[in-house]
Design a protein around this motif. Sequence first.
Motif, PDB file in Angstrom:
ATOM      1  N   ARG A  11       0.834  -1.202   0.000  1.00 38.04           N
ATOM      2  CA  ARG A  11       0.000   0.000   0.000  1.00 38.04           C
ATOM      3  C   ARG A  11       0.871   1.255   0.000  1.00 38.04           C
ATOM      4  N   ALA A  46       2.765   1.634  -3.381  1.00 41.57           N
ATOM      5  CA  ALA A  46       1.864   2.046  -4.458  1.00 41.57           C
ATOM      6  C   ALA A  46       1.738   3.557  -4.489  1.00 41.57           C
ATOM      7  N   ARG A  47       1.746   4.180  -3.302  1.00 40.27           N
ATOM      8  CA  ARG A  47       1.591   5.635  -3.223  1.00 40.27           C
ATOM      9  C   ARG A  47       2.919   6.371  -3.376  1.00 40.27           C
ATOM     10  N   ASN A 105       5.145   3.949  -6.951  1.00 40.91           N
ATOM     11  CA  ASN A 105       4.384   3.777  -8.188  1.00 40.91           C
ATOM     12  C   ASN A 105       3.711   5.062  -8.651  1.00 40.91           C
ATOM     13  N   MET A 106       3.201   5.873  -7.697  1.00 45.39           N
ATOM     14  CA  MET A 106       2.578   7.123  -8.107  1.00 45.39           C
ATOM     15  C   MET A 106       3.617   8.124  -8.588  1.00 45.39           C
ATOM     16  N   ASN A 109       1.966  -4.656  -8.225  1.00 39.87           N
ATOM     17  CA  ASN A 109       1.484  -4.207  -6.916  1.00 39.87           C
ATOM     18  C   ASN A 109      -0.046  -4.184  -6.915  1.00 39.87           C
ATOM     19  N   TYR A 148      -2.115  -2.731  -5.142  1.00 35.73           N
ATOM     20  CA  TYR A 148      -2.724  -1.486  -4.692  1.00 35.73           C
ATOM     21  C   TYR A 148      -2.454  -0.301  -5.628  1.00 35.73           C
ATOM     22  N   SER A 149      -1.828  -0.550  -6.787  1.00 32.97           N
ATOM     23  CA  SER A 149      -1.484   0.539  -7.701  1.00 32.97           C
ATOM     24  C   SER A 149      -2.716   1.270  -8.216  1.00 32.97           C
ATOM     25  N   GLU A 185      -5.696   1.458  -6.967  1.00 37.83           N
ATOM     26  CA  GLU A 185      -6.350   2.188  -5.883  1.00 37.83           C
ATOM     27  C   GLU A 185      -5.676   3.535  -5.676  1.00 37.83           C
ATOM     28  N   ALA A 186      -4.344   3.560  -5.745  1.00 33.69           N
ATOM     29  CA  ALA A 186      -3.603   4.807  -5.583  1.00 33.69           C
ATOM     30  C   ALA A 186      -3.910   5.780  -6.723  1.00 33.69           C
ATOM     31  N   GLN A 230      -7.181   7.441  -6.060  1.00 32.39           N
ATOM     32  CA  GLN A 230      -7.054   8.478  -5.040  1.00 32.39           C
ATOM     33  C   GLN A 230      -6.450   9.755  -5.641  1.00 32.39           C
ATOM     34  N   TYR A 231      -5.469   9.582  -6.511  1.00 34.43           N
ATOM     35  CA  TYR A 231      -4.842  10.730  -7.163  1.00 34.43           C
ATOM     36  C   TYR A 231      -5.838  11.453  -8.073  1.00 34.43           C
TER      37      TYR A 231
END
Length: 269
Positions: free
Chosen positions: A175, A178-179, A182-183, A234, A236-237, A239-240, A243-244
Amino acid sequence: MSQDDTPTPPLTAADAAASLRGRAVLIVGCRGRMGAMLCRRGTAAGLDMRGVDVPLTDAVLAPACRDAALVLLCVPAAVFAEVAATVCAHLPDTAILADITSVKVRPLQQMEAVWPGPVVGTHPLFGPATPDGDGLPVTVTPGRTAREQDTALVEAFFRALGCSTFRATADEHDRAMARVQNMNFITNLAYFALLAGQEDLLPYITPSFRRRLHAAEKMLTEDGTMFTGLFEANPYSHEAVRQYRKMLNVAAAGDIELLCRRAQWWWKK
């Protein structure tokens, strides 16, 4: 909690190296950038380091794996499961199987599928070109079969190299990455893809744009394939990204001041 499961205080680098005396550490992928760096630092710390790389034949693996206490897989995600299965056929029952990948949920599952012994995931939060120094952080994620002494031995390896360690679950790690990782990749990728080919922009390039361009160059060129694989691996990628997208929607609605106040958290700590 049993006596064997009681966490031990962090070891100094010297004490960590002493605790590994007589225990062989095998790096699988020793000619890769990270594997070579770990071999070099381990040798400098006085550890019993061994290394293997392709071709991973029985003739290569059998002597290298014999009596190995810790085996670190430093191989690309595309061949990770295959290499893990090949190596495990030669490990002694007491060996700890570990990895250094930037994603943890899937590699832990892949290692536990082929190795009934202790499995511990790790992620050095620095690259092979990072200058040597003390305190470089490493995340340690114990698997289902890992006892406290197994996890402590893996931590001792990295502490012997002068690193600091902290523990997390595989989900907590993924998690976070991912933030953070990955972000960082996907937002740079989308930004420069958006502006690509627009020759009319070139006279307007500012110093701040050039700094961002320079910072993103290696990530999007030399390491683009690697970061793409990490993003896809990942769980959770996406999901991130969602959110972005919510933050972009706030910007599109014109509430830039709200985003500024939120972003300034980083400089007020």
